[in-house]
Motif scaffolding. Structure first.
Motif, PDB file in Angstrom:
ATOM      1  N   THR A 113      65.561   9.256  -0.947  1.00 32.03           N
ATOM      2  CA  THR A 113      64.727  10.016  -0.014  1.00 32.03           C
ATOM      3  C   THR A 113      64.562  11.425  -0.556  1.00 32.03           C
ATOM      4  O   THR A 113      65.547  12.097  -0.870  1.00 32.03           O
ATOM      5  CB  THR A 113      65.351  10.068   1.395  1.00 32.03           C
ATOM      6  OG1 THR A 113      65.380   8.753   1.957  1.00 32.03           O
ATOM      7  CG2 THR A 113      64.525  10.973   2.307  1.00 32.03           C
ATOM      8  N   CYS A 141      59.518   9.072   1.524  1.00 32.14           N
ATOM      9  CA  CYS A 141      58.989  10.403   1.821  1.00 32.14           C
ATOM     10  C   CYS A 141      59.069  10.630   3.321  1.00 32.14           C
ATOM     11  O   CYS A 141      58.859   9.698   4.104  1.00 32.14           O
ATOM     12  CB  CYS A 141      57.541  10.533   1.346  1.00 32.14           C
ATOM     13  SG  CYS A 141      57.306  10.170  -0.406  1.00 32.14           S
ATOM     14  N   SER A 143      57.134  12.413   5.212  1.00 34.12           N
ATOM     15  CA  SER A 143      55.834  12.566   5.867  1.00 34.12           C
ATOM     16  C   SER A 143      54.773  11.948   4.978  1.00 34.12           C
ATOM     17  O   SER A 143      54.957  11.789   3.764  1.00 34.12           O
ATOM     18  CB  SER A 143      55.507  14.046   6.138  1.00 34.12           C
ATOM     19  OG  SER A 143      55.372  14.763   4.920  1.00 34.12           O
ATOM     20  N   ALA A 144      53.651  11.585   5.583  1.00 35.49           N
ATOM     21  CA  ALA A 144      52.546  11.020   4.809  1.00 35.49           C
ATOM     22  C   ALA A 144      51.978  12.053   3.845  1.00 35.49           C
ATOM     23  O   ALA A 144      51.576  11.722   2.721  1.00 35.49           O
ATOM     24  CB  ALA A 144      51.459  10.508   5.750  1.00 35.49           C
ATOM     25  N   ARG A 147      54.112  12.069   0.827  1.00 36.99           N
ATOM     26  CA  ARG A 147      53.816  10.891  -0.006  1.00 36.99           C
ATOM     27  C   ARG A 147      52.574  11.127  -0.862  1.00 36.99           C
ATOM     28  O   ARG A 147      52.553  10.771  -2.043  1.00 36.99           O
ATOM     29  CB  ARG A 147      53.594   9.662   0.876  1.00 36.99           C
ATOM     30  CG  ARG A 147      53.209   8.400   0.085  1.00 36.99           C
ATOM     31  CD  ARG A 147      52.596   7.352   0.981  1.00 36.99           C
ATOM     32  NE  ARG A 147      51.435   7.878   1.692  1.00 36.99           N
ATOM     33  CZ  ARG A 147      50.896   7.304   2.773  1.00 36.99           C
ATOM     34  NH1 ARG A 147      51.425   6.196   3.249  1.00 36.99           N
ATOM     35  NH2 ARG A 147      49.848   7.852   3.366  1.00 36.99           N
ATOM     36  N   ASP A 148      51.553  11.720  -0.297  1.00 37.53           N
ATOM     37  CA  ASP A 148      50.323  11.958  -1.053  1.00 37.53           C
ATOM     38  C   ASP A 148      50.572  12.810  -2.287  1.00 37.53           C
ATOM     39  O   ASP A 148      49.940  12.613  -3.332  1.00 37.53           O
ATOM     40  CB  ASP A 148      49.273  12.616  -0.154  1.00 37.53           C
ATOM     41  CG  ASP A 148      48.776  11.687   0.949  1.00 37.53           C
ATOM     42  OD1 ASP A 148      48.997  10.461   0.840  1.00 37.53           O
ATOM     43  OD2 ASP A 148      48.166  12.186   1.911  1.00 37.53           O
ATOM     44  N   GLU A 161      57.458   4.859   0.229  1.00 36.02           N
ATOM     45  CA  GLU A 161      57.478   4.520   1.655  1.00 36.02           C
ATOM     46  C   GLU A 161      57.479   5.819   2.450  1.00 36.02           C
ATOM     47  O   GLU A 161      57.981   6.845   1.974  1.00 36.02           O
ATOM     48  CB  GLU A 161      58.731   3.712   2.022  1.00 36.02           C
ATOM     49  CG  GLU A 161      58.897   2.411   1.273  1.00 36.02           C
ATOM     50  CD  GLU A 161      58.031   1.287   1.834  1.00 36.02           C
ATOM     51  OE1 GLU A 161      57.349   1.525   2.856  1.00 36.02           O
ATOM     52  OE2 GLU A 161      58.062   0.186   1.251  1.00 36.02           O
ATOM     53  N   VAL A 162      56.936   5.780   3.647  1.00 37.90           N
ATOM     54  CA  VAL A 162      56.975   6.928   4.553  1.00 37.90           C
ATOM     55  C   VAL A 162      57.863   6.588   5.740  1.00 37.90           C
ATOM     56  O   VAL A 162      57.616   5.596   6.442  1.00 37.90           O
ATOM     57  CB  VAL A 162      55.574   7.322   5.055  1.00 37.90           C
ATOM     58  CG1 VAL A 162      55.678   8.451   6.094  1.00 37.90           C
ATOM     59  CG2 VAL A 162      54.689   7.760   3.900  1.00 37.90           C
ATOM     60  N   ARG A 164      59.032   8.999   8.690  1.00 37.48           N
ATOM     61  CA  ARG A 164      59.028  10.365   9.228  1.00 37.48           C
ATOM     62  C   ARG A 164      60.375  10.691   9.868  1.00 37.48           C
ATOM     63  O   ARG A 164      61.027   9.830  10.451  1.00 37.48           O
ATOM     64  CB  ARG A 164      57.897  10.535  10.234  1.00 37.48           C
ATOM     65  CG  ARG A 164      56.510  10.484   9.597  1.00 37.48           C
ATOM     66  CD  ARG A 164      55.414  10.692  10.632  1.00 37.48           C
ATOM     67  NE  ARG A 164      54.110  10.734  10.006  1.00 37.48           N
ATOM     68  CZ  ARG A 164      53.358   9.650   9.760  1.00 37.48           C
ATOM     69  NH1 ARG A 164      53.816   8.453  10.089  1.00 37.48           N
ATOM     70  NH2 ARG A 164      52.184   9.776   9.182  1.00 37.48           N
ATOM     71  N   CYS A 296      51.920  20.330   4.753  1.00 37.78           N
ATOM     72  CA  CYS A 296      52.197  18.913   4.962  1.00 37.78           C
ATOM     73  C   CYS A 296      53.497  18.745   5.742  1.00 37.78           C
ATOM     74  O   CYS A 296      54.436  19.509   5.589  1.00 37.78           O
ATOM     75  CB  CYS A 296      52.232  18.150   3.637  1.00 37.78           C
ATOM     76  SG  CYS A 296      53.778  18.122   2.774  1.00 37.78           S
ATOM     77  N   GLY A 297      53.542  17.752   6.586  1.00 35.30           N
ATOM     78  CA  GLY A 297      54.692  17.547   7.452  1.00 35.30           C
ATOM     79  C   GLY A 297      54.542  18.292   8.757  1.00 35.30           C
ATOM     80  O   GLY A 297      54.561  17.690   9.834  1.00 35.30           O
ATOM     81  N   GLU A 300      51.761  17.034  10.729  1.00 37.38           N
ATOM     82  CA  GLU A 300      51.950  15.706  11.310  1.00 37.38           C
ATOM     83  C   GLU A 300      52.763  15.771  12.601  1.00 37.38           C
ATOM     84  O   GLU A 300      52.660  14.898  13.453  1.00 37.38           O
ATOM     85  CB  GLU A 300      52.621  14.779  10.292  1.00 37.38           C
ATOM     86  CG  GLU A 300      51.696  14.447   9.132  1.00 37.38           C
ATOM     87  CD  GLU A 300      52.368  13.662   8.032  1.00 37.38           C
ATOM     88  OE1 GLU A 300      53.094  12.696   8.335  1.00 37.38           O
ATOM     89  OE2 GLU A 300      52.162  14.024   6.852  1.00 37.38           O
TER      90      GLU A 300
END
Length: 382
Positions: A113, A141, A143-144, A147-148, A161-162, A164, A296-297, A300
């Protein structure tokens, strides 16, 4: 028999990542035999003691013996016959030696992770990370958006994998008046709280520049900063230069953060990058309005204009505007606070995080079983 899982970090100051690991372990206790391996330093001692309080086996290797602890970890993983090695890395260059020790020990499943986006810019470090991924079965990851960044860095999407972050809300029953008295503040003061290490990532240097503009229109606002870190003295010096000593309190490390948070009017996190900050989820769950940056994160967790306010990062004027908007419109922000509570309850709980993590464990274990049957005659030199 329950699968045996070793969680590992070589971070010298686990902080939020440590909280994540503890929360995840607490939720997985019934399904797995859990243990902790870490590289010990003074800052990790409370972290290890909290694992021990859960009744879990722990081992902290000597951080001053870089060439030795990897070999010690390898032997320990062999002796424990670990099924899953779950490495937690605060950033991309952490945790490599642990992953390689687990692979050398013949651990069937290696999960990693990463708690921040992909931030590596150094060519050799990027090369090392790419090489590491050959030994990792899945990279989780938080958050999505994070991951990006890994996909953009060239990491194979089928390894990503995501899951959260999730929390266990910590309600605080402390009377607001008690906290106000403890902090030496008048009853009509509006507390604007920030919790985080004093590092460049957390963006305190931008928030401090926003404070004079806030005080010009909201003189009853008082900024409270909880945390320690390498930039603390620099920030204290800047506070003196801006004549903010009466309006900004540096509280250092505190054990009563939930109580201070419950007494606060606003929570501000001016980070320039994040994975998915636990402290924002905790503030939302406590019913404290969050002003965050559009990274990011964070984006979300916070639905801008619905569960809080997002502003541009590294922008003192935008931070000041967001804070003043919240202080001026209590009816609007009351709706945001309630919506934030619901959002955390529905999407960011610890049990959900644990279920999704366990699903990844089981998926990879299932993938490895046919291979293990074929390799029964092969022994690992431990």
């Amino acid at each position: 028999m329950k699968p045996r899982v070793c969680m590992f970090t070589d971070s010298r100051e686990p902080s939020g990542m440590g909280e994540h690991m503890l929360t995840l372990a607490s939720e997985l206790l019934d399904q797995y035999q859990l243990s902790l391996a870490c590289v010990g330093a003074p800052a990790t001692v409370p972290f290890v003691k909290r694992w021990e309080a859960l009744g879990l086996e722990t081992c902290a290797f000597d951080c001053n013996q870089a060439g030795l602890w990897r070999e010690q970890l390898r032997h320990r993983l062999c002796a424990q016959e670990i099924d899953i090695f779950h490495c937690h890395a605060g950033i991309g260059w952490e945790g490599h030696e642990g992953v390689y020790a687990a692979r050398e020990a013949g651990v069937p499943v290696i999960i990693r992770t990463e708690h921040l986006p992909y931030l590596i810019t150094d060519y050799q470090q990027r090369k090392d990370h790419a090489q590491l991924m050959y030994s990792v079965d899945r990279l989780i990851c938080v958050s999505a958006g994070a991951r990006d960044t890994f996909i953009q860095a060239g990491i194979a999407s089928d390894k990503l994998e995501v899951v959260r972050n999730g929390i266990v809300p910590r309600p605080a029953a402390t009377d607001r008046r008690v906290i106000m008295e403890k902090l030496g503040l008048r009853p009509d003061t509006c507390i604007v709280l920030t919790v985080g290490r004093f590092t460049e990532q957390k963006g305190h240097c931008y928030l401090i520049e926003a404070i004079p503009a806030v005080l010009e229109h909201a003189p009853n606002a008082h900024f409270v900063w909880v945390g320690v870190g390498p930039l603390e003295q620099e920030l204290r010096d800047r506070a003196r230069e801006l004549n903010l000593e009466a309006d900004l309190s540096f509280l250092g490390h505190r054990d009563d953060v939930p109580a201070i948070m419950a007494a606060s009017d606003l929570f501000v996190l001016p980070s320039i990058f994040e994975g998915l900050p636990l402290v924002v989820l905790e503030a939302m769950a406590a019913g404290v309005l969050v002003i965050g940056t559009r990274v990011c994160g964070m984006s979300e967790a916070i639905d801008d204009g619905v569960t809080g306010r997002l502003v541009e990062g590294a922008n003192p004027a935008a931070l000041a505007e967001g804070i003043l908007e919240a202080l001026r419109q209590p009816d609007l922000t009351a709706r945001w606070r309630e919506a934030a509570r619901v959002r955390v309850r529905d999407y960011f709980t610890a049990p959900r995080m644990a279920r999704e993590t366990a699903a990844i464990y089981e998926e990879v274990l299932a993938e490895k079983r046919p291979q293990a049957m074929n390799d029964q005659l092969v022994t690992t030199d431990c």
